[in-house]
Design an enzyme around this catalytic site. Structure first.
Site, short mmCIF file in Angstrom:
data_model
loop_
_atom_site.label_atom_id
_atom_site.label_comp_id
_atom_site.label_asym_id
_atom_site.label_seq_id
_atom_site.Cartn_x
_atom_site.Cartn_y
_atom_site.Cartn_z
N SER A 22 -11.93 -7.91 -0.14
CA SER A 22 -11.94 -6.49 0.27
C SER A 22 -10.94 -5.68 -0.55
CB SER A 22 -11.60 -6.37 1.75
OG SER A 22 -10.25 -6.73 2.00
N GLU A 29 -6.77 -14.61 6.49
CA GLU A 29 -5.41 -15.05 6.20
C GLU A 29 -4.81 -15.84 7.35
OE1 GLU A 29 -2.88 -11.05 7.23
OE2 GLU A 29 -4.30 -10.99 5.59
N ARG A 69 0.84 -1.21 0.00
CA ARG A 69 0.00 0.00 0.00
C ARG A 69 0.87 1.26 0.00
NH1 ARG A 69 -3.06 -3.93 2.01
NH2 ARG A 69 -5.34 -3.82 1.97
N HIS A 113 -8.39 -17.74 -2.75
CA HIS A 113 -7.07 -17.17 -2.44
C HIS A 113 -5.99 -17.84 -3.28
CE1 HIS A 113 -7.50 -14.63 1.43
NE2 HIS A 113 -8.61 -14.54 0.70
#
Length: 446
Positions: A187, A334, A35, A361
């Site tokens: 998400s 996760e 990010r 995933h």
């Protein structure tokens, strides 16, 4: 074509003959590093990332941004004992934003953050950007991002698949505006649009229309990081409408950011203390964080351990007993493989709920965990949205990973208590946790 030897090699998972007593320096967060790379690349001024994670996923992200014209200079601190280490300790990356450009080709590997966060960035580039990746990446959902970008003004060629490979024809800008998406499968669809939204002409209003929303802490992480670089974000938590996020257009600031340790990657080491009745210290565990891995303190305590969070880090201690748990992991999916591994060694059954999205995933994690634990003698059944685990006496055997880093670490956890477990392709842990085998054997004093 001959198989890659790294993918077929078997790694004997070390068996713990005594309680673990170790300090483990966990590398930086993949979620924060990737990010931060995106936000720094979209900023109006240079910035720094200190102690970034150097793993396959983060190097793919950095390489992709370089392909689109961003300058990323890597430096190593000569004063750090971790200088030059592959996990990024002692390192800093200087990010030099530039005009985003094509033509460019992006290799996403099998990194969800790269394949989902970068198409919106590519829409801001001047020229076409092609996205491709590992075969598994073709099967992972991307339609939420692709369809939303088209509504917001982007031109994308994907042959109608809503999946890789695809080409984003960047026009140097994007209108932005209001878009409805169903982020029930990831998400990351929401985070992808929010991260680039300050650079959209109208910003963005994202409305999630699905019935569920997994991994909400990762959206909070995105929002916190946006605000830290000067973006204005309205969220459901800040008094906005439920399932609606708004980002105002504006310049992003360059920052000097030190990356937190990856708390999800701390999971196997905390599990080692729980499984062996030992004690593990994770230095620099943050007192406040949006990382989903912070919930391990609560979950593993309920399963039989205890923890102390101090200025120097987190000390986790096992009691010598492992208890089953009934838990909704929808926000922290996760963590499921590691929790399932511990649950298989518990003294009572466990039910892990809220994680149907794990079927999409790196592999179908629910099917993979069921198959691999059961082949070692376990009793795991899939439910509609998770797993039910009845502990059984396990035996050695091959634990397959399906090129999934969290399957590999789950197998290593089981190997602590079960002799003769062999992990197929432990090298896949390099996706987010470089040098895992060395960290693991070092923890055990092997």
């Amino acid at each position: 074509m001959a198989p890659n030897p790294a993918h077929t090699a078997l790694w004997p998972a070390p068996h713990a003959s005594e309680a673990v007593a170790a300090t483990v320096h966990v590398p930086g967060s993949k979620s924060v590093t990737n990010r931060a790379l995106v936000l720094a690349s979209l900023a109006s001024e240079p910035g720094w990332l200190r102690r970034p994670l150097r793993s396959r996923d983060t190097l793919l992200m950095a390489g992709a941004l370089r392909e689109m014209g961003v300058g990323i200079e890597e430096t190593v601190s000569s004063s750090s004992s971790g200088a030059g280490s592959p996990d990024g300790a002692g390192e800093a990356w200087r990010i030099l934003p530039a005009g985003l450009r094509g033509p460019a080709t992006v290799d996403v590997g099998n990194a969800g953050t790269v394949m989902r966060f970068l198409p919106p960035v590519a829409a801001l580039a001047d020229g076409p950007v092609r996205f491709d990746g590992d075969p598994r990446s073709y099967e992972r959902p991307l339609n939420g991002v692709v369809d939303a970008l088209r509504v917001l003004g982007a031109r994308i060629d994907d042959d109608g698949r809503g999946a890789l490979p695809l080409t984003v024809h960047g026009g140097g800008a994007l209108d932005g505006g209001t878009v409805e998406i169903d982020a029930s499968s990831s998400s990351q669809f929401v985070s992808a649009l929010l991260l680039s939204a300050p650079r959209f002409n109208q910003g963005v209003e994202v409305r999630h229309t699905g019935s569920t929303l997994p991994s909400v802490p990762h959206i909070r992480m995105t929002v916190d990081m946006l605000r830290a670089v000067g973006a204005q974000v309205d969220t459901p938590e800040s008094g906005g409408e439920p399932n609606v996020w708004r980002v105002t257009p504006g310049a992003l600031l360059g920052r000097d950011l030190t990356i937190e340790p990856d708390l999800s990657n701390a999971q196997p080491f905390l599990a080692a203390a729980l499984v062996t009745g030992g004690r593990v210290l994770i230095p620099d565990w943050p007192a406040r964080t949006t990382q989903p891995g912070d919930r391990l303190r609560e979950i593993f305590t309920e399963m039989g351990g205890s923890c102390e969070l101090a200025d120097y880090g987190l000390v986790f201690t096992g009691s010598g007993s492992i208890h089953g748990i009934d838990v909704d992991l929808g926000d922290v999916g996760e963590l499921t493989p590691g929790i399932a591994a511990v649950a298989a060694l518990a003294d009572s059954p466990s039910t892990l709920r809220g994680v149907s999205h794990l079927r999409l995933h790196e592999t179908d994690r629910l099917a993979a965990l069921t198959k691999e634990i059961n082949e070692l003698g376990g009793d795991v059944t899939e439910t509609a949205d998770g797993l039910h685990i009845r502990p059984r006496r396990l035996h050695g055997g091959i634990f397959r990973t399906y090129d999934d880093h969290r399957m590999a670490t789950a197998g290593a956890i089981i190997g602590l208590a079960v002799e003769g477990v062999q992990i197929e392709n432990v090298a896949t842990t390099a996706k987010t946790l470089p040098d895992f085998p060395e960290l693991w054997t070092g923890m055990l004093g092997v």
